[in-house]
Design an enzyme around this catalytic site. Sequence first.
Site, PDB file in Angstrom:
ATOM      1  CB  CYS A   1      40.477   5.755  76.664  1.00 53.02           C
ATOM      2  SG  CYS A   1      41.724   7.006  76.386  1.00 53.02           S
TER       3      CYS A   1
ATOM      4  CB  CYS B   1      49.637  17.010  77.292  1.00 52.07           C
ATOM      5  SG  CYS B   1      49.523  15.213  77.408  1.00 52.07           S
TER       6      CYS B   1
ATOM      7  CB  CYS C   1      53.828  11.530  74.780  1.00 55.18           C
ATOM      8  SG  CYS C   1      53.514  12.161  73.109  1.00 55.18           S
TER       9      CYS C   1
ATOM     10  CD  GLU D   1      46.401   7.561  80.662  1.00 59.60           C
ATOM     11  OE1 GLU D   1      46.949   8.135  81.609  1.00 59.60           O
ATOM     12  OE2 GLU D   1      45.809   8.138  79.747  1.00 59.60           O
TER      13      GLU D   1
ATOM     14  CB  CYS E   1      41.155   9.980  77.492  1.00 58.80           C
ATOM     15  SG  CYS E   1      40.077   8.595  77.509  1.00 58.80           S
TER      16      CYS E   1
ATOM     17  CB  CYS F   1      51.248  18.934  73.930  1.00 60.25           C
ATOM     18  SG  CYS F   1      51.287  18.151  72.303  1.00 60.25           S
TER      19      CYS F   1
HETATM   20  N1  SAH Z   1      48.808  11.998  71.412  1.00 56.81           N
HETATM   21  C1  SAH Z   1      47.498  11.914  70.898  1.00 56.81           C
HETATM   22  C2  SAH Z   1      46.580  11.039  71.689  1.00 56.81           C
HETATM   23  C3  SAH Z   1      46.683  11.105  73.196  1.00 56.81           C
HETATM   24  S1  SAH Z   1      46.208  12.609  73.960  1.00 56.81           S
HETATM   25  C4  SAH Z   1      46.911  13.303  70.741  1.00 56.81           C
HETATM   26  O1  SAH Z   1      47.497  14.251  71.237  1.00 56.81           O
HETATM   27  O2  SAH Z   1      45.888  13.412  70.078  1.00 56.81           O
HETATM   28  C5  SAH Z   1      44.431  12.483  73.959  1.00 56.81           C
HETATM   29  C6  SAH Z   1      43.726  13.817  73.972  1.00 56.81           C
HETATM   30  O3  SAH Z   1      43.840  14.440  75.269  1.00 56.81           O
HETATM   31  C7  SAH Z   1      44.273  14.802  72.963  1.00 56.81           C
HETATM   32  O4  SAH Z   1      43.229  15.402  72.258  1.00 56.81           O
HETATM   33  C8  SAH Z   1      44.995  15.793  73.858  1.00 56.81           C
HETATM   34  O5  SAH Z   1      45.138  17.023  73.240  1.00 56.81           O
HETATM   35  C9  SAH Z   1      44.090  15.820  75.070  1.00 56.81           C
HETATM   36  N2  SAH Z   1      44.688  16.415  76.259  1.00 56.81           N
HETATM   37  C10 SAH Z   1      45.959  16.332  76.673  1.00 56.81           C
HETATM   38  N3  SAH Z   1      46.136  17.032  77.816  1.00 56.81           N
HETATM   39  C11 SAH Z   1      44.935  17.571  78.119  1.00 56.81           C
HETATM   40  C12 SAH Z   1      44.468  18.388  79.183  1.00 56.81           C
HETATM   41  N4  SAH Z   1      45.276  18.790  80.164  1.00 56.81           N
HETATM   42  N5  SAH Z   1      43.158  18.743  79.188  1.00 56.81           N
HETATM   43  C13 SAH Z   1      42.336  18.324  78.213  1.00 56.81           C
HETATM   44  N6  SAH Z   1      42.709  17.538  77.186  1.00 56.81           N
HETATM   45  C14 SAH Z   1      44.008  17.172  77.130  1.00 56.81           C
HETATM   46 FE1  SF4 Z   2      51.681  13.522  73.459  1.00 56.47          FE
HETATM   47 FE2  SF4 Z   2      50.048  14.701  75.183  1.00 56.47          FE
HETATM   48 FE3  SF4 Z   2      50.763  15.974  72.960  1.00 56.47          FE
HETATM   49 FE4  SF4 Z   2      49.084  13.841  72.811  1.00 56.47          FE
HETATM   50  S1  SF4 Z   2      48.662  15.808  73.810  1.00 56.47           S
HETATM   51  S2  SF4 Z   2      50.897  14.281  71.527  1.00 56.47           S
HETATM   52  S3  SF4 Z   2      49.927  12.591  74.481  1.00 56.47           S
HETATM   53  S4  SF4 Z   2      52.148  15.375  74.620  1.00 56.47           S
END
Ligand code: SAH
Ligand code: SF4
Length: 351
Positions: free
Chosen positions: A108, A122, A115, A95, A335, A119
Site C-alpha cells: 500500500c 480521515c 492530503c 507511510e 492503509c 475528508c
Molecule cells: N485518497 C485516496 C486514497 C487514500 S485513502 C482515497 O481517498 O481513496 C485510502 C482509503 O482509506 C480510502 O478508501 C479512504 O476512504 C479510507 N479511509 C480513510 N480514513 C479512514 C478511516 N478512518 N477508516 C476507514 N477507512 C478510511
Molecule cells: Fe485524502 Fe483521506 Fe480523503 Fe483519501 S480519504 S482523499 S487520503 S483526506
Amino acid sequence: MPPTYPVEVPTRYDADRGEIAAALVGQPTYRVEQVWRGLYQELRDPSELTTLPTELRRDLTQRFPLALEVATERTADDGETTKWLFKLADGALVETVLMEYDDRVTACLSSQAGCAMGCTFCATGQGGFTRNLTTGEIVEQFVVAARAALPRRLSNVVFMGMGEPLANYDRLYRAIERLHDDLGLSARRLTVSTVGVVPGIRRLTEAALPVNLAVSLHAANNEDRSALVPLNRRYPLEALADACQAYVETTGRRLSLEWALIDGVNDTVRAAEELASFALPLRAHVNLIPLNPTPGYLVRGSAPEVVRSFTAALRSAGVNATVRRTRGVDIDAACGQLAATQVRLGPKPLG
Ligand code: SAH
Ligand code: SF4
C-alpha cells in the site's frame, strides 16, 4: 505553495535512463543496462553491484541518493504485515504498508505527504497537505517493500496510503509506468484509489495502462457525501458515476467502491439502498471496512452486527460486497491513516 521537488538532484528512483547514462560517461555503454537491471530487477543498492568497478559503485551511490529514510518500522499479524514510516529529505513523513497473503503480496503506497481533500473521518485529511511525492519517492516505497518481501515476490500495489493519487497525476502515472515497465507488475495488479477526482479519472481512462480503479464513496446521496467528502461539492455523484461508467467501458476493468461504515451515519437501510442503486449500473464491487477511529472525528465504526446486516442488504439487492479485514490494527496499519497519527503523537521507536 509548498515546494514540489525538495531534492535538487534526482533521487535514485527519480533518475531515468538518460540521467543514469549521463553519470556513466566514459564507461562502456552496456553499463547503463547493468545499472538499470541492478536497480529495478535485482532491487540492489549500487554498492552491491559487484560487476561494477568499486569506484563507480561509490560514485553512483552518492550521485543518486535514496529518498526515504526509515523513521519507524513495525510488524504485526505474525510478521505478515509490515508498516514503515519514512522521512523524506525535507522532513515530510509518509507511510507504506506491506501485506502478505497466501496468494499474493500487496504493498500500500502513498502518493502525497498529507492530503488536501479534507475528508472529515480521515487522519491524513485531518493533518492537511504537505506536498506531492516525486515519482522516485513513490517507486522507492515499492522497492523497500519488495526487498522486505523476499523471497516472495511483491505482486500487487494499491495506492491507498497517504494522499490523493489523482491530485498528483503526472508523477503518479510515471510511477505506474516504472512499476509496470521496469518492475514487472501487470496493470491488473495495480489499483489506484481516488476520492473522486473526476478529471483524473477521465485522464486515467485515456491512459495506456488499464489499472484497477477504486472509488472511495462512503455515501451515495450528495448531501451526506458532501459532509464526509468535501470534494463531492465540486464533483457530485452524477459526474462521478459518469466518469466511472466511462472508465469501466473503456478499460474493461472492474470498478470497486470503498465504503467506511460509520455508526449511524452511512450504515442504515436507506444508505444500503442508495449504495446498491449507485453500484448496480456500474457493476461495481463494494468493499466495506468498519471505520477506524481517528482523533479528529468522534464517531465510531459500525458494530459487527450492523456490518453483517448492511452486507446482507447489499447482497440481497444483487451487489457483490465483501468486508475488508483490517490488517495490522495493532500498529495503526490500516492503509491510509497511519502517518497522521504518528505526526500527532510523535514517532514511535524502531522495532
Ligand atoms: N485518497 C485516496 C486514497 C487514500 S485513502 C482515497 O481517498 O481513496 C485510502 C482509503 O482509506 C480510502 O478508501 C479512504 O476512504 C479510507 N479511509 C480513510 N480514513 C479512514 C478511516 N478512518 N477508516 C476507514 N477507512 C478510511
Ligand atoms: Fe485524502 Fe483521506 Fe480523503 Fe483519501 S480519504 S482523499 S487520503 S483526506
